[in-house]
Enzyme design. Sequence first.
Site, PDB file in Angstrom:
ATOM      1  N   ARG A 283     -26.003  -1.311   5.361  1.00 39.97           N
ATOM      2  CA  ARG A 283     -25.712  -2.737   5.240  1.00 39.97           C
ATOM      3  C   ARG A 283     -26.395  -3.568   6.329  1.00 39.97           C
ATOM      4  O   ARG A 283     -26.535  -4.771   6.184  1.00 39.97           O
ATOM      5  CB  ARG A 283     -24.201  -2.970   5.409  1.00 39.97           C
ATOM      6  CG  ARG A 283     -23.380  -2.731   4.196  1.00 39.97           C
ATOM      7  CD  ARG A 283     -23.467  -3.955   3.300  1.00 39.97           C
ATOM      8  NE  ARG A 283     -22.973  -3.664   1.981  1.00 39.97           N
ATOM      9  CZ  ARG A 283     -21.740  -3.872   1.577  1.00 39.97           C
ATOM     10  NH1 ARG A 283     -20.859  -4.391   2.402  1.00 39.97           N
ATOM     11  NH2 ARG A 283     -21.395  -3.577   0.360  1.00 39.97           N
TER      12      ARG A 283
ATOM     13  N   LYS B 188       0.857  -1.186   0.000  1.00 37.60           N
ATOM     14  CA  LYS B 188       0.000   0.000   0.000  1.00 37.60           C
ATOM     15  C   LYS B 188       0.897   1.240   0.000  1.00 37.60           C
ATOM     16  O   LYS B 188       1.854   1.319   0.771  1.00 37.60           O
ATOM     17  CB  LYS B 188      -0.896  -0.046   1.251  1.00 37.60           C
ATOM     18  CG  LYS B 188      -2.158   0.742   1.115  1.00 37.60           C
ATOM     19  CD  LYS B 188      -3.190   0.294   2.125  1.00 37.60           C
ATOM     20  CE  LYS B 188      -4.412   1.175   2.071  1.00 37.60           C
ATOM     21  NZ  LYS B 188      -5.537   0.648   2.833  1.00 37.60           N
TER      22      LYS B 188
ATOM     23  N   GLU C 189     -20.579  -4.866   8.665  1.00 39.77           N
ATOM     24  CA  GLU C 189     -21.542  -4.061   9.427  1.00 39.77           C
ATOM     25  C   GLU C 189     -22.716  -4.890   9.917  1.00 39.77           C
ATOM     26  O   GLU C 189     -23.207  -4.693  11.037  1.00 39.77           O
ATOM     27  CB  GLU C 189     -22.029  -2.882   8.579  1.00 39.77           C
ATOM     28  CG  GLU C 189     -20.985  -1.789   8.347  1.00 39.77           C
ATOM     29  CD  GLU C 189     -19.979  -2.096   7.250  1.00 39.77           C
ATOM     30  OE1 GLU C 189     -20.121  -3.163   6.591  1.00 39.77           O
ATOM     31  OE2 GLU C 189     -19.055  -1.301   7.036  1.00 39.77           O
TER      32      GLU C 189
HETATM   33  C1  LIG Z   1     -19.378  -1.427   3.518  1.00 40.74           C
HETATM   34  C2  LIG Z   1     -18.181  -0.555   3.725  1.00 40.74           C
HETATM   35  N1  LIG Z   1     -17.685  -0.390   4.967  1.00 40.74           N
HETATM   36  C3  LIG Z   1     -16.608   0.403   5.160  1.00 40.74           C
HETATM   37  C4  LIG Z   1     -16.004   1.037   4.115  1.00 40.74           C
HETATM   38  C5  LIG Z   1     -14.851   1.992   4.358  1.00 40.74           C
HETATM   39  N2  LIG Z   1     -13.612   1.501   3.748  1.00 40.74           N
HETATM   40  C6  LIG Z   1     -13.199   1.968   2.562  1.00 40.74           C
HETATM   41  S1  LIG Z   1     -11.803   1.232   2.046  1.00 40.74           S
HETATM   42  C7  LIG Z   1     -11.708   0.302   3.444  1.00 40.74           C
HETATM   43  C8  LIG Z   1     -10.562  -0.651   3.621  1.00 40.74           C
HETATM   44  C9  LIG Z   1     -10.469  -1.554   2.454  1.00 40.74           C
HETATM   45  O1  LIG Z   1      -9.349  -2.381   2.588  1.00 40.74           O
HETATM   46  P1  LIG Z   1      -8.895  -3.245   1.354  1.00 40.74           P
HETATM   47  O2  LIG Z   1     -10.072  -3.849   0.708  1.00 40.74           O
HETATM   48  O3  LIG Z   1      -7.849  -4.182   1.834  1.00 40.74           O
HETATM   49  O4  LIG Z   1      -8.298  -2.213   0.331  1.00 40.74           O
HETATM   50  P2  LIG Z   1      -6.953  -1.342   0.470  1.00 40.74           P
HETATM   51  O5  LIG Z   1      -7.407   0.021   0.886  1.00 40.74           O
HETATM   52  O6  LIG Z   1      -6.071  -1.963   1.482  1.00 40.74           O
HETATM   53  O7  LIG Z   1      -6.364  -1.342  -0.878  1.00 40.74           O
HETATM   54  C10 LIG Z   1     -12.775   0.562   4.291  1.00 40.74           C
HETATM   55  C11 LIG Z   1     -12.997  -0.055   5.605  1.00 40.74           C
HETATM   56  C12 LIG Z   1     -16.566   0.848   2.834  1.00 40.74           C
HETATM   57  N3  LIG Z   1     -16.079   1.465   1.757  1.00 40.74           N
HETATM   58  N4  LIG Z   1     -17.636   0.051   2.666  1.00 40.74           N
END
Ligand SMILES: Cc1ncc(C[n+]2csc(CCOP(=O)(O)OP(=O)(O)O)c2C)c(N)n1
Length: 636
Positions: free
Chosen positions: A402, A288, A374
């Site tokens: 959700r 990342k 969620e």
């Molecule tokens: C349903 C939902 N809950 C929370 C989020 C907030 N959120 C956005 S990105 C993220 C982390 C995602 O991690 P990952 O899939 O590993 O992607 P990375 O950012 O590490 O590339 C979160 C919790 C979201 N977008 N959707």
Amino acid sequence: MNGATARLLDRLHLPEDLRTLDPVELRQLAAEVRAEIIDSISCVGGHLGPSLGVVELTIALHAELRSPYDKIVWDVGHQSYAHKLLTGRADRFATIRTYGGLSGFPKPSESEHDAFGTGHSSTSVSVGVGLAEAARLSADESDRRVFAVIGDGALTGGMAYEAMNQAGHLRTPLVVVLNDNEMSIKKNVGAISSYLSRLRTEPTLYRWRRDLERRVQKFPGIGERVYAMGEHVKEGVKAALVPGVLFEELGFQYIGVVDGHDIEALRLDIRRAMTLDGPVLLHVRTIKGKGYSPAEKAPDRFHGISPFSIPTGECAPGSGGPPSYTEVFGKALVALARRDDRVVGITAAMAAGTGLDHLEQAFPERFFDVGIAEGHAVGFAAGLAAGGLRPVVALYSTFLQRAYDQVIHDVCLPGLPVVFAIDRAGLVGEDGPTHHGAFDLSFLRAVPGLTILVPKDEAELQSLLATALSMDSPVALRYPRGRGLGVPLRDHPIPIEGPWVEMLRTGGGILLLGTGTGVALALAAAEALDAEGIPASVANVRKVHPLDDDELRPLLETHLGVVTVEENTIVGGFGSAVAELMQRTGIIRPMEFVGLPDEFVTHGDMRSLYGAIGFTVAGVQEAAMRVLARSGAGAA
Ligand SMILES: Cc1ncc(C[n+]2csc(CCOP(=O)(O)OP(=O)(O)O)c2C)c(N)n1
């Protein structure tokens, strides 16, 4: 700049020309894409780390696929900046997340290369299964390739497994690319995350297995017999040696772990994935923030960042000012948790975003991060409450969507004392329609037994949190993104026990009923009306459900008409609740609703968005004038 020195990014016809580039040129393109992302995001802010981590992966995918015919579905979509740059949007990239500019998420109306609109997590595999099955059913499109790119954080969301379960069953021709950087917003959590981490640290197992399979098959006579001995031999070998056994058991063929920053290696494995029948999981390891050292060193801070200085990675110092609602909530919760050891906090992968990190620090054993889950967060809270605790589930309004069934079925039907702390209620600005908290008042107001409290400022947030925790039934507390109004705060929050309608200005004439951020707007509009000689009263309605008929009735009866002001859709929201009350109690008055419109509000800075939808002092004033005209008093 002449043609010879212009960037490949500007010179090429993308994504098609990617296929004509040699490895050196592809690496140059990756460097250009990275530089452009860093440059633009340093000015406008955005999801820097996630996007920098997938530059090579995006190049490899577009080099091997024929977008838009083939489909790439980006999970969450916050990592799609390189994809935007490589699909004809480089010239507008600097406008990303600004009002009228490019969206920060995939948006099909913006480009035919955005196969599906996303913003919420863990949807890509379901959508991918749907797209792949649709292609399979269509005579003309049966050779379409569908790829879903999902992060290890998003893989903590249950919907992804529901989709894999179906894909494995249908043998759907879908490639799921697992973009594994060990991070959600902060370090990923949970058993799946530990499993992936074992796969990452034992990548050689995968190669061993492939070699072993090939060698065993080559032994004359023996290989065939080993395979003929049936699945159980394969299963035994698999269990011992196959890193991706979890995915294989779900019916996926597993390829991994691939270095996600090696374009050539990625292309090879993408090609290999496309030769296999049925669903494939391609496990890619990425870093990342790759290529920008401040982001590599602090990937959580650079997950979503406001404008920053490129040399230092530091954000511009804030203008100071009042604390955010999030911070006030986080600290108030700790103060209240000190007084009642039944209080526990639950986040779905958003500890810092919701302010629950304060509780994590103060009482680590009373803090739970369930991952991006969620629905489970609310079900888990129901269990905790049934077990005698006082859970506070802190979620953004948009992500609470959700968990609607769990709110109704698991918490409100049994009447359990769970507090829903709903942050980012109302517009959120640059993240746009997938993230605006536009609907919670409407969908929560329909649930019997759920008290909905809405503070007008940060001090009231403290008090209403104390109120919520003193109640023996479910309570939702909604508050907006951003800073408070700068009112004095208490060290020890004290519950409010009423009145639920707080009279802030008694002017007669028109009644402006505000809730949440609508209260300050109503007060400012009343001042403006007063300056024009039009009297108006203002009341703060801090309990939206159930509305207090006894407190509201006399107010409505003693004014000419009413304007409601809320930062929620006007469909079924606070204004509707007041209209229902008037109908129920036989009060007939002209009425106007000011709030979010019955449409998805775009992205951009808050001032532009509020202006575009009329959530302004002038908007409230105009509504009041219309009410006045209809009341018959306006013409006098
Ligand atoms: C349903 C939902 N809950 C929370 C989020 C907030 N959120 C956005 S990105 C993220 C982390 C995602 O991690 P990952 O899939 O590993 O992607 P990375 O950012 O590490 O590339 C979160 C919790 C979201 N977008 N959707």
